[in-house]
Write a protein that holds these residues in place. Structure first.
Motif, PDB file in Angstrom:
ATOM      1  N   PHE A 265       0.983  -1.227  -0.049  1.00 44.14           N
ATOM      2  CA  PHE A 265      -0.147   0.077  -0.158  1.00 44.14           C
ATOM      3  C   PHE A 265       0.960   1.245   0.101  1.00 44.14           C
ATOM      4  N   VAL A 266       0.429   2.380  -0.587  1.00 42.89           N
ATOM      5  CA  VAL A 266       1.205   3.484  -0.816  1.00 42.89           C
ATOM      6  C   VAL A 266       0.352   4.680  -0.592  1.00 42.89           C
ATOM      7  N   SER A 267       0.421   5.399   0.588  1.00 38.86           N
ATOM      8  CA  SER A 267      -0.318   6.451   0.752  1.00 38.86           C
ATOM      9  C   SER A 267       0.233   7.619  -0.217  1.00 38.86           C
ATOM     10  N   HIS A 297      -5.225  13.648   0.886  1.00 40.33           N
ATOM     11  CA  HIS A 297      -3.981  13.979   1.135  1.00 40.33           C
ATOM     12  C   HIS A 297      -3.735  13.121   2.567  1.00 40.33           C
ATOM     13  N   THR A 298      -2.908  11.717   2.005  1.00 35.66           N
ATOM     14  CA  THR A 298      -2.566  10.900   3.325  1.00 35.66           C
ATOM     15  C   THR A 298      -0.983  10.803   3.402  1.00 35.66           C
ATOM     16  N   GLY A 318      -4.046  11.120   7.509  1.00 41.67           N
ATOM     17  CA  GLY A 318      -4.052  12.173   6.877  1.00 41.67           C
ATOM     18  C   GLY A 318      -4.298  13.505   7.310  1.00 41.67           C
ATOM     19  N   TYR A 319      -4.621  14.462   6.467  1.00 43.23           N
ATOM     20  CA  TYR A 319      -5.226  15.810   6.752  1.00 43.23           C
ATOM     21  C   TYR A 319      -5.962  16.556   5.870  1.00 43.23           C
ATOM     22  N   HIS A 355       0.310  12.330  10.772  1.00 45.36           N
ATOM     23  CA  HIS A 355       1.466  11.856  10.347  1.00 45.36           C
ATOM     24  C   HIS A 355       1.848  10.404  10.829  1.00 45.36           C
ATOM     25  N   GLY A 356       2.372  10.017  12.018  1.00 49.44           N
ATOM     26  CA  GLY A 356       2.623   8.722  12.384  1.00 49.44           C
ATOM     27  C   GLY A 356       1.292   7.761  12.939  1.00 49.44           C
ATOM     28  N   ILE A 357       1.720   6.564  12.610  1.00 44.11           N
ATOM     29  CA  ILE A 357       0.649   5.468  13.322  1.00 44.11           C
ATOM     30  C   ILE A 357       1.439   4.210  13.325  1.00 44.11           C
TER      31      ILE A 357
END
Length: 491
Positions: A265-267, A297-298, A318-319, A355-357
């Motif tokens: 998977f690519v955000s 916008h991930t 995302g945001y 950002h991070g997860i």
């Protein structure tokens, strides 16, 4: 392959120590048992240059970073983290890449130190040895650091993507590092963020997919005895039609369809990508057809079976908006046996990361808990959420810790597969080669067993003489409800 269509699982999580995890500006989180007391501790990097280390004391956390010598501020943003036992002494060390303020080339032409390698000194202190060990000058825009043994010589090498300069590859020679970026073919000048290492062609060494930003094509580098060749174009995975406002951010590896190989998977800034592994070294992009595409916008992404139904789910951060008006917009895609459904409601408290997860079973109860990191906007914080699965459901799981011959956690990229008593494949996992947002963790692989009580475990190690698989038969999951099954290479 999929077996039936599971009912949708509601996501039930509760905030852990919200006051402690209220600090804004977090970018990356990475887990490891740094003090070897049997539970996972948490490092969090901030845009202020601070690096916090939250020690896990039986499920309660306290920040002990300052007393162990970790910085409370810095000359640049702390963008990337990677735990790895580079010196093979049994405890994980921590590499941190910086970007932004203070990064770059000084007036004298000398490279300004932009990265740190914190040697773990028996869990009593961390000592920054980056300069003496050859990895201080990784570049002014470091993003995703990864510890991997690319040459199968038994120790951990270091790869660091760069947003604005060429990517760096460092070979570990007896605990010191040599920059082999050019001779290896990995000094890609494109604007890189995420990287994913795995043995995609099953020839016994690690290859790497690299996600690139600002209209740059993505790369996929095949490892041929330590020399890397970009084959993304011939695989149809370079995204050559991008505009300058589009690009890949983070890649995440997972066997979402339980067919035994690893999908990517690519955000992205743009339409997300999901490359389904078709076997024989080929991939097919299927994001739209399975419900995880769309113009978003991930940023961060990581696979994890949060409901222990045996199928990997996907969390994507995302945001929306800009500046102080930025708000987190996240997605928890539940795997429903062929398609994904976002189970987050509009007002869910889990919209808390831009950002991070990271997924991790920090409390050792059998289910995956969720760490998020929000950097921008009002209300930014870095929350930790405990997974509240019912007892029977959370205990339907197995964790597998993979160690090298010296009983150290240096086998990133090794493959773990679990089979039911009837031989059906229940899932495949990679020993963490670095997923999420610029973070590599040292922790067991996690499998939801969907009610299977006795399983067979197979671990494939990548060695100097090829792929070697060890089999552990008749594993009773109930015996490991509060601990990991440990598999040691060669035993």
């Amino acid at each position: 392959m999929f077996h039936g269509t599971p009912a949708r699982a509601e996501a039930t999580f509760s905030a852990v120590q919200p006051d402690l995890f209220a600090a804004p500006g977090a970018l990356a989180s990475a887990w490891a048992d740094f003090d070897r007391d049997g539970d996972l501790d948490l490092a969090v990097a901030f845009d202020s240059g601070e690096l916090r280390l939250y020690r896990n004391d039986r499920g309660s956390f306290v920040n002990i970073g300052p007393q162990l010598g970790l910085p409370v501020s810095g000359p640049g943003e702390m963008r990337g983290l990677a735990w790895g036992d580079y010196d093979g002494d049994g405890d994980p060390d921590l590499f941190a890449s910086r970007a932004g303020r203070g990064g770059g080339i000084g007036k004298s032409g000398a490279t300004i130190v932009s990265s740190s390698l914190y040697r773990n000194d028996g869990a009593t202190a961390f000592t920054d040895v980056a300069e003496t060990h050859g990895v201080a000058g990784t570049g002014p825009s470091g993003r995703h650091p990864t510890w991997i043994d690319f040459d199968n010589d038994g120790d951990l090498d270091l790869y660091v993507t760069q947003r604005y300069t060429s990517n760096r590859m460092y070979r570990n020679d007896g605990g010191r590092f040599v920059d082999i970026s050019g001779v290896s073919g990995l000094n890609d000048p494109r604007r890189s963020v995420g990287s994913c290492w795995f043995d995609f062609d099953q020839d016994g060494d690690l290859d790497v997919f690299v996600a690139n930003q600002q209209g740059d094509k993505d790369g996929f580098f095949r490892n041929d005895a330590g020399k890397f060749t970009d084959i993304a174009r011939q695989l149809g995975m370079d995204q050559s039609q991008r505009s300058v406002d589009q690009g890949g951010v983070i890649c995440a590896l997972g066997d979402y369809d339980n067919d035994g190989d690893f999908d990517i998977f690519v955000s992205t800034y743009g339409a997300n990508l999901l490359y389904r592994n078709e076997g024989a070294g080929s991939f097919r992009e299927v994001a739209a057809s399975v419900g995880i595409s769309g113009e978003k916008h991930t940023v961060g992404a990581e696979w994890g079976d949060y409901d222990n139904d045996g199928l990997l789910d996907l969390y994507v951060t995302g945001y929306e908006g800009e500046g102080e008006k930025t708000v987190a917009k996240d997605y928890l895609y539940h795997n429903e046996g062929g398609r994904f459904v976002d189970v987050l409601t509009k007002d869910s408290a889990l919209h808390a990361a831009d950002h991070g997860i990271s997924w991790a079973d920090y409390d050792g109860d059998g289910d995956l808990d969720l760490k998020l990191a929000q950097t921008w906007g009002k209300g930014a914080r870095n929350p930790l959420f405990r997974n509240e699965l019912p007892k029977q459901q959370r205990h339907s799981s197995l964790q597998v810790q993979v160690l090298d011959r010296g009983k150290n956690a240096t086998r990133a990229g090794s493959e773990v597969r679990v089979y039911a008593a009837d031989g059906k494949l229940l899932g495949s996992r990679l020993v963490s080669p670095g997923h999420a947002y610029a973070a590599q963790s040292v922790m067991p692989t996690h499998f939801g067993l969907a009610g299977n009580s006795t399983v067979r475990v197979e671990v494939t190690f990548l060695t100097s003489t090829g792929r070697k698989t060890q089999v552990i038969n008749q594993v009773t999951a109930a015996r490991y409800s509060d601990k990991a099954l440990v598999v040691i290479e060669g035993q």
